[in-house]
Design a protein around this motif. Structure first.
Motif, PDB file in Angstrom:
ATOM      1  N   SER A  11       0.802  -1.222   0.000  1.00 59.01           N
ATOM      2  CA  SER A  11       0.000   0.000   0.000  1.00 59.01           C
ATOM      3  C   SER A  11       0.837   1.276   0.000  1.00 59.01           C
ATOM      4  O   SER A  11       0.311   2.348  -0.262  1.00 59.01           O
ATOM      5  CB  SER A  11      -0.950   0.004   1.194  1.00 59.01           C
ATOM      6  OG  SER A  11      -0.228  -0.094   2.389  1.00 59.01           O
ATOM      7  N   THR A  36      -3.285   6.446   4.882  1.00 60.86           N
ATOM      8  CA  THR A  36      -3.957   5.399   5.638  1.00 60.86           C
ATOM      9  C   THR A  36      -4.597   5.921   6.916  1.00 60.86           C
ATOM     10  O   THR A  36      -5.689   5.526   7.264  1.00 60.86           O
ATOM     11  CB  THR A  36      -2.969   4.275   5.991  1.00 60.86           C
ATOM     12  OG1 THR A  36      -1.846   4.841   6.659  1.00 60.86           O
ATOM     13  CG2 THR A  36      -2.521   3.557   4.739  1.00 60.86           C
ATOM     14  N   MET A  94      -3.033  -5.206  -1.745  1.00 60.39           N
ATOM     15  CA  MET A  94      -2.974  -4.328  -2.910  1.00 60.39           C
ATOM     16  C   MET A  94      -2.690  -5.132  -4.177  1.00 60.39           C
ATOM     17  O   MET A  94      -3.150  -4.774  -5.262  1.00 60.39           O
ATOM     18  CB  MET A  94      -1.917  -3.250  -2.697  1.00 60.39           C
ATOM     19  CG  MET A  94      -1.876  -2.197  -3.771  1.00 60.39           C
ATOM     20  SD  MET A  94      -3.393  -1.278  -3.967  1.00 60.39           S
ATOM     21  CE  MET A  94      -3.281  -0.190  -2.582  1.00 60.39           C
TER      22      MET A  94
END
Length: 136
Positions: A11, A36, A94
């Protein structure tokens, strides 16, 4: 000239490893810019009122994150446009999101060879992993 690509992705970033016929490799890092944990100043209520509508901050955050993910995937698509084969590996979910987007895109759907789980690796380990994958 045959171009094989391996993408290590999580990510935070993607590391693209290009292999050419003569054994050379090229590395490119792309930062994801996905936030995030974000705290918006003044955010205290569970909802905001705009006219007669109520909207949650969670929904706004989710939409913003989805936009950031889509932007990241578009950047990766630019890098894999003229490859012959593609393998994706990494520790996070991801890689599954990228695989889904590639399979939904007619231009790239036949190029993906596999998606594999992997730990956090050094650059040399990533290069060795991709070379080993295409040599087998």
């Amino acid at each position: 000239m045959k171009k094989n690509i391996g993408i290590w992705i999580d990510s935070k970033q993607a590391i693209i490893i290009r292999l050419s016929n003569n054994g050379e490799h090229f590395i490119k890092k792309i930062e994801s810019k996905i936030e995030t944990r974000v705290r918006v100043p003044g955010e205290s209520k569970k909802f905001g009122r705009f006219g007669g509508q109520y909207t949650t901050y969670e929904k706004n955050r989710l939409n913003k994150k989805n936009e950031q993910v889509n932007s990241f995937i578009k950047e990766l698509f630019k890098e894999i446009e003229n490859c012959n084969a593609l393998v994706i590996f990494g520790p996070a979910k991801m890689k599954k999101i990228l695989e889904k987007e590639i399979r939904n895109n007619m231009q790239f759907s036949g190029k993906i060879l596999g998606v594999h789980n992997s730990d956090l690796l050094t650059e040399n380990q990533m290069i060795a992993w991709v070379k080993d994958y295409y040599n087998n």
